[in-house]
Design an enzyme around this catalytic site. Sequence first.
Site, PDB file in Angstrom:
ATOM      1  N   HIS A   1       0.814  -1.224   0.000  1.00 25.72           N
ATOM      2  CA  HIS A   1       0.000   0.000   0.000  1.00 25.72           C
ATOM      3  C   HIS A   1       0.847   1.273   0.000  1.00 25.72           C
ATOM      4  CE1 HIS A   1      -2.917   3.045   1.073  1.00 25.72           C
ATOM      5  NE2 HIS A   1      -2.309   3.229   2.232  1.00 25.72           N
TER       6      HIS A   1
ATOM      7  N   ASP B   1      -3.155   8.392  -0.499  1.00 23.48           N
ATOM      8  CA  ASP B   1      -3.493   7.289   0.394  1.00 23.48           C
ATOM      9  C   ASP B   1      -4.963   6.907   0.227  1.00 23.48           C
ATOM     10  OD1 ASP B   1      -3.460   5.538   2.785  1.00 23.48           O
ATOM     11  OD2 ASP B   1      -4.489   7.196   3.773  1.00 23.48           O
TER      12      ASP B   1
ATOM     13  N   GLU C   1       1.482   5.027  12.821  1.00 26.90           N
ATOM     14  CA  GLU C   1       0.108   4.638  13.161  1.00 26.90           C
ATOM     15  C   GLU C   1      -0.025   3.129  13.385  1.00 26.90           C
ATOM     16  OE1 GLU C   1      -4.093   5.400  13.651  1.00 26.90           O
ATOM     17  OE2 GLU C   1      -2.362   6.734  13.583  1.00 26.90           O
ATOM     18  N   ASP C   2       0.687   2.334  12.570  1.00 27.09           N
ATOM     19  CA  ASP C   2       0.416   0.898  12.527  1.00 27.09           C
ATOM     20  C   ASP C   2       1.559  -0.012  12.977  1.00 27.09           C
ATOM     21  OD1 ASP C   2      -2.121   1.413  11.547  1.00 27.09           O
ATOM     22  OD2 ASP C   2      -1.487   1.318   9.456  1.00 27.09           O
TER      23      ASP C   2
END
Length: 210
Positions: free
Chosen positions: A47, A138, A75-76
């Site tokens: 991604h 995004d 964030e992840d």
Amino acid sequence: MRQFELVEAVRAYDPTADEALLNRAYVYAMKMHGSQLRASGDPYFAHPIQVAGILTDYRLDTATIVTALLHDVVEDTSATRDDIAERFGEEVASLVEGVTKLSRLELQAEHTRQAENLRKFILAISKDVRVLLVKLADRLHNMRTLKHVKPEKRERISRETLEVYAPLGRSIGIISIASELEELAFEHLNPTARTAIERRLEALKLEHGR
């Protein structure tokens, strides 16, 4: 898009681009996202690579492309803003931080009036428009792969895209992304109407082609 292809795409319009920085960011994103998967079952790191690829079409600077590669790591994953600053510099860390803030605002979208949400986004990106450019790319890649998301979430994301992201894209002149976002959102929100329009357009083409 493979590592060397991304670097070549950037260097095609910016021969002075920092290849080493781009390569480090590419490898770091793959390492940090590791075995994470998207709803489609594809490796998650595909991604950010696609997001970076979208932005090369707009001939954006190295810092923005690096930010695209890293935009989800805080964030992840276990990465922190300080990690990003240390490895990639303060400029990139600031941009990644801005994108992360927008992502966190998305989580509140269901409980926030759209007009108010729109103002928040504009305020959040007012310091550097590159944050919004990364977020638009995004969202575009997410919309292109939205069929893998559950229907109720798909509808919410499509509506948010139509009411927040597409208008923001138009407001800064990124018409091609805004138009595709609108088209994809409409396709998910009203597939029956979309199919009817496509059939009508095809019929008109055949009529004029006689």
